[in-house]
Design an enzyme around this catalytic site. Structure first.
Site, PDB file in Angstrom:
ATOM      1  N   GLY A   1      64.149 -10.797  25.505  1.00  0.00           N
ATOM      2  CA  GLY A   1      64.666 -11.365  24.263  1.00  0.00           C
ATOM      3  C   GLY A   1      63.958 -10.735  23.084  1.00  0.00           C
ATOM      4  N   SER A   2      64.390  -9.561  22.713  1.00  0.00           N
ATOM      5  CA  SER A   2      63.658  -8.683  21.810  1.00  0.00           C
ATOM      6  C   SER A   2      63.727  -9.114  20.348  1.00  0.00           C
ATOM      7  CB  SER A   2      64.231  -7.263  21.947  1.00  0.00           C
ATOM      8  OG  SER A   2      63.767  -6.426  20.920  1.00  0.00           O
ATOM      9  N   GLY A   3      62.559  -9.298  19.741  1.00  0.00           N
ATOM     10  CA  GLY A   3      62.501  -9.556  18.312  1.00  0.00           C
ATOM     11  C   GLY A   3      62.933  -8.351  17.509  1.00  0.00           C
TER      12      GLY A   3
ATOM     13  N   ASP B   1      61.540  -5.550  11.510  1.00  0.00           N
ATOM     14  CA  ASP B   1      60.903  -6.351  12.563  1.00  0.00           C
ATOM     15  C   ASP B   1      59.510  -6.733  12.078  1.00  0.00           C
ATOM     16  OD1 ASP B   1      60.166  -7.525  14.972  1.00  0.00           O
ATOM     17  OD2 ASP B   1      59.613  -5.618  15.895  1.00  0.00           O
TER      18      ASP B   1
ATOM     19  N   ASP C   1      60.401 -12.722  23.410  1.00  0.00           N
ATOM     20  CA  ASP C   1      59.425 -12.031  22.567  1.00  0.00           C
ATOM     21  C   ASP C   1      59.157 -12.910  21.340  1.00  0.00           C
ATOM     22  OD1 ASP C   1      57.995 -10.276  20.971  1.00  0.00           O
ATOM     23  OD2 ASP C   1      59.723  -9.008  20.502  1.00  0.00           O
TER      24      ASP C   1
ATOM     25  N   ARG D   1      49.956  -9.975  24.970  1.00  0.00           N
ATOM     26  CA  ARG D   1      50.182  -8.570  24.609  1.00  0.00           C
ATOM     27  C   ARG D   1      49.077  -8.108  23.657  1.00  0.00           C
ATOM     28  NH1 ARG D   1      55.803  -6.386  21.828  1.00  0.00           N
ATOM     29  NH2 ARG D   1      54.933  -4.705  20.554  1.00  0.00           N
TER      30      ARG D   1
END
Length: 290
Positions: A41-43, A54, A81, A155
């Site tokens: 679920g990419s920001g 971003d 994310d 991360r």
């Protein structure tokens, strides 16, 4: 098994789990159709789809709503994310249950300051929070989840920030000690050498997560041979593929002043209707519309 259990089992077995980025439910459906094990679920992708940087420009609610929509139409685990956790440990404590309730099976949180700057931007502002502060955020995330199989991934952006291998290892081990289920190590170098050095030096017990955007020559076969990696994320390929295809199609229509040359190469309207779940709706109509 539930989605959470499937992701947890993959991490426990060290069987490589592949996740493709998605920025909306349709791209997530296509990723599942292609055979990926999970959705990222990419920001970055969601921000790009809104045509904004971003850099925490979009609200947490916008991202959360999209994760809920993606989870509702897919049957594979969703890794959300959540950037820096949208604040400090207090914010994290409130945010993580919302993502779990929305259907995500994992969250990934990075150790940069809020608001963040995207990792792969040239000359980006890459500032990390204190190690102890991020440990607190990880611990808060672990405490806030309700399902034991929900995964919390820490991360570290140490290599992105140019702080070197020693700092990256120190932080990663500290985040594992705080309760992280996996460590995502990121690099923007054009070769995998920096990442391979980190993997070789990694002495922790939790698996690693790689995002080979900048070093595409590192294949899944190569990653499996490392023996320490649990997840590989393809972090922005859905939005890049979409942008490339739309640019080509739009330019051709302008050139031809019509759709006569592009239409044969596009998916049919029938196929799009199928992807929308038309068969399910028709089944409901047959059963209940009297």
């Amino acid at each position: 098994m539930s989605k959470h259990q499937r992701l947890r089992a993959a991490l426990d077995s060290r069987e490589l789990f592949t996740a493709m980025a998605a920025h909306n439910p349709l791209s997530a459906v296509l990723a599942e159709e292609a055979g990926f094990h999970g959705i990222w679920g990419s920001g970055f992708e969601l921000s790009a789809s809104y045509a904004v940087p971003d850099a925490n420009i979009l609200s947490s609610g916008t991202h959360l709503d999209m994760m809920r929509a993606i989870a509702s139409v897919t049957s594979i685990p969703l890794i959300a994310d959540i950037d820096t956790g949208f604040g400090n440990a207090v914010n994290v404590s409130y945010v993580v249950p919302l993502y779990e309730a929305a259907g995500a099976s994992a969250v990934v949180m990075e150790d940069k300051t809020f608001p963040k700057d995207t990792s792969l931007r040239a000359d980006g502002r890459q500032e990390l929070v204190r190690l102890e502060e991020f440990q607190g955020k990880i611990a808060a995330a672990v405490q806030a989840k309700s399902d034991k199989d929900f995964v919390v991934i820490a991360r570290t952006e140490s290599l992105i920030a140019g702080l070197g291998q020693e700092e990256a290892i120190t932080r990663a081990l500290a985040y594992e000690a705080a309760g992280a289920d996996a460590i995502l190590i990121h690099s923007k170098q054009p070769t995998p050498d920096e990442i391979l050095q980190f993997v070789k030096a990694w002495s922790g017990t939790v698996p690693l997560v790689l995002v080979p955007t900048a070093y595409p020559q590192l294949t899944e076969k190569d990653i499996e041979a490392l023996g320490k990696v649990g997840i590989v994320i393809y972090g922005n390929h859905a939005i890049r593929a979409a942008v490339g295809a739309m640019r080509t199609t739009f330019a051709q229509i302008i050139k031809d002043r019509g759709i006569q040359h592009v239409d044969p190469d596009l998916p049919s309207v029938k196929e799009i209707i199928m992807l929308q779940g038309d068969e399910r709706m028709r089944d409901i109509e047959r059963r209940y519309l009297r």
